[in-house]
Enzyme design. Sequence first.
Site, mmCIF file in Angstrom:
data_model
loop_
_atom_site.group_PDB
_atom_site.id
_atom_site.type_symbol
_atom_site.label_atom_id
_atom_site.label_comp_id
_atom_site.label_asym_id
_atom_site.label_seq_id
_atom_site.Cartn_x
_atom_site.Cartn_y
_atom_site.Cartn_z
ATOM 1 N N SER A 263 7.317 4.407 -5.194
ATOM 2 C CA SER A 263 6.222 4.742 -4.277
ATOM 3 C C SER A 263 5.318 3.539 -4.105
ATOM 4 O O SER A 263 5.361 2.584 -4.881
ATOM 5 C CB SER A 263 5.409 5.915 -4.826
ATOM 6 O OG SER A 263 4.526 5.487 -5.862
ATOM 7 N N ASP A 264 4.469 3.581 -3.089
ATOM 8 C CA ASP A 264 3.383 2.618 -3.011
ATOM 9 C C ASP A 264 2.248 3.120 -3.907
ATOM 10 O O ASP A 264 2.303 4.217 -4.460
ATOM 11 C CB ASP A 264 2.916 2.430 -1.570
ATOM 12 C CG ASP A 264 2.310 1.053 -1.336
ATOM 13 O OD1 ASP A 264 1.811 0.453 -2.301
ATOM 14 O OD2 ASP A 264 2.335 0.575 -0.189
ATOM 15 N N TYR A 265 1.223 2.323 -4.022
ATOM 16 C CA TYR A 265 0.135 2.577 -4.974
ATOM 17 C C TYR A 265 -0.520 3.938 -4.718
ATOM 18 O O TYR A 265 -1.189 4.125 -3.705
ATOM 19 C CB TYR A 265 -0.899 1.459 -4.848
ATOM 20 C CG TYR A 265 -1.790 1.272 -6.038
ATOM 21 C CD1 TYR A 265 -1.554 0.273 -6.972
ATOM 22 C CD2 TYR A 265 -2.889 2.095 -6.239
ATOM 23 C CE1 TYR A 265 -2.383 0.091 -8.074
ATOM 24 C CE2 TYR A 265 -3.725 1.933 -7.329
ATOM 25 C CZ TYR A 265 -3.471 0.922 -8.243
ATOM 26 O OH TYR A 265 -4.293 0.760 -9.329
#
Length: 717
Positions: free
Chosen positions: A261-263
């Site tokens: 995932s992204d942050y």
Amino acid sequence: MTQAEIKALFTQMTLAEKIGQLTQLPGHFYSNDGEITGPIAELGISEEIVHQCGSTLGISGAAEVMRVQKEYLAKSRLKIPLLFMADVVHGYRTIFPIPLAMGASWNLELAQESARVAAAEADVAGVHVTFAPMVDLVRDPRWGRVMESTGEDSYLNEMFAQAMVRGFQGEHLESGRVAACVKHFAAYGAAEAGRDYNTVDMSRLMLRNQYLPAYKAAIDAGVKLIMTSFNTVEGVPATVNRWLLRDLLRKEWHFEGTVISDYTSLAEVVNHGLASDLKDVAELGLNAGLDIEMSSPSYVKYLAQLVDAGKVRLADIDEAVMRVLTLKNELGLFENPYRGANVELESKLHFSAEHQAVALAQAEESLVLLKNESNILPLSKEKKVILIGPKATARDHIGAWCWKGDKRETPTIEEALLPYFPNMKTVEATTMDEDIGIADAVAQAKDVDVIILAIGEKRSFSGEARSKADITLTDMQLRLITALKQLNKPMIALVMNGRPLDLHGVIEHVDALMVCWHAGTQAAKAIAKTLMGMSVPSGKLSMTFPHSVGQIPVYYNALNTGRPLKNFAPVVGYSEDYLSKYLDIPNAPRYPFGFGLSYTTFAYSDITLSKAAFSKGESITASLTVTNTGNFAGKEVVQLYIRDCVASVSRPVKELKGFQKIFLAVGESKELHFTINEEMLRYYHADESFSSDAGDFTLFIGTSSDDDARKIDFSLV
């Protein structure tokens, strides 16, 4: 380790240890204070969980990485090494031009070499994975992260995606390389209104034909990881989008690497309205096919409960864990948990003369000359010049993703120009009282031959969460240019920017205009060399510059519409007043995709084809001769575009299908050949099938997407 040894290790893992491998925490969780406070306490994560998590981001430096890894392994039951990831986007210690500028170089070999250098510097600092390249196609310059993309064209983005992956990873993640993570999957660059993290909503056809190919190209090049995007795709956040992650990525594209995932993008699914809490989020993410959750605690807190409740399959967790372990094994971490980290080599490799030379070459080829009236450029040393503007003594040329770059080591434009003009005057024109600063600049410019304007955006004006509704220069800079124009002296504008700009108030007043981007640690030297003619500009825009913000999105490969302003075919009963146009501005952009001038000139012959028609399994060759007819040796980007004249769905007016960047000495000619095959003519149809249609096509070869001077028809039969 062999695959059998990996499987044997896997069989010893508890469920908690498996879930740990699917969780990534920021570097501050591994700080030296040893106290479970602050963000750890807030997230409800115990010290035991911290030392079971399989990866971290944002830690680098050989000594620090080795310290963290040693302490981590000391507390790890199975001694599975920690994976270190980081944003090494356009350089680690030596900073290269921003990716949008790299795209403007149209030089794939240089881009690959830039990625190799970045990987070498990151590797000795202990980094294992870089969150790059970003291959998002972007048509809206208001979006701050446009600086991280290579532009608006699917084909060009594909080529740069593959070059960067090869540069980062090498052949087999050998020493000096890092694993690449392509981002952001998918269509992040199409955020509505150009506002970061915003909704994306588009047809499946547009997604497949324009936005997805660059991700697929990176996969074909062997990229090891894919990062999901913050946005929705067809109403479902990409991070929990089963169609994207399982149907498309795994089943259709056969991607076998790791998905991260992204942050905090997984936790943000609550805000999207698809989950009521983090427990729901964990269920959605794992079932959709997300392997690693970055910087939020949904997996570590709830996956075990979801397995017990029968809402998440243990088999899916096992598959995800095996992908993470496989990545660590491919990096050689089981044999050497401190892979690459080398304090001594850090001091030798980081910002070395060899690496700076690559940065200089990349910066030189990224500069784009947009205007050069009366051939005012290149400059003569005999000219009496003045350097004016807020960027004259600035060192912020290193761009938004310059994590370990040091702007103190970045020369200013003033410093780069003084060796050529030792008596040059410099006026920053950035006093607290703008009127006084502008008046001073005008007064000091009265007795010079040429005014050099150093203008543009601060690097903090582009990048993540740096969207802008107004993409013109600041009012002070525009008033400065207007005031200096009254002196009636030649003016050269050097524009430092992280996005395409609306250049009203600049173009009409200056004699020469060069887009310099945020071109890295060697930006000023590249600019100075180019101004003096020691380097001949060869950059071409990889993204359209709009006439005004009201045109956005404006891009070269649009669909034609039923009433196009250009090449309108009259329809009985309709007036030419009723065409697709604006009342107050042109349809055409200020500068089109692929545009860029040189100090020399190039003549193109007519195009010839090996034959006028071909069938599947065959190909034809388009040929032409390009001649350097000017007074400087230089490079030219020869661009090939194709239009599908009749298809089953509306198709773009033209699409880039090939290019060659060639060097020609003064008077030299070179015959170029482009191969066109049936595969190049395929596209996604309304039923999502991917094929070509027999019929007529038009081929263009020229200097930009707007160059229709040479074209020829052919047929697929």
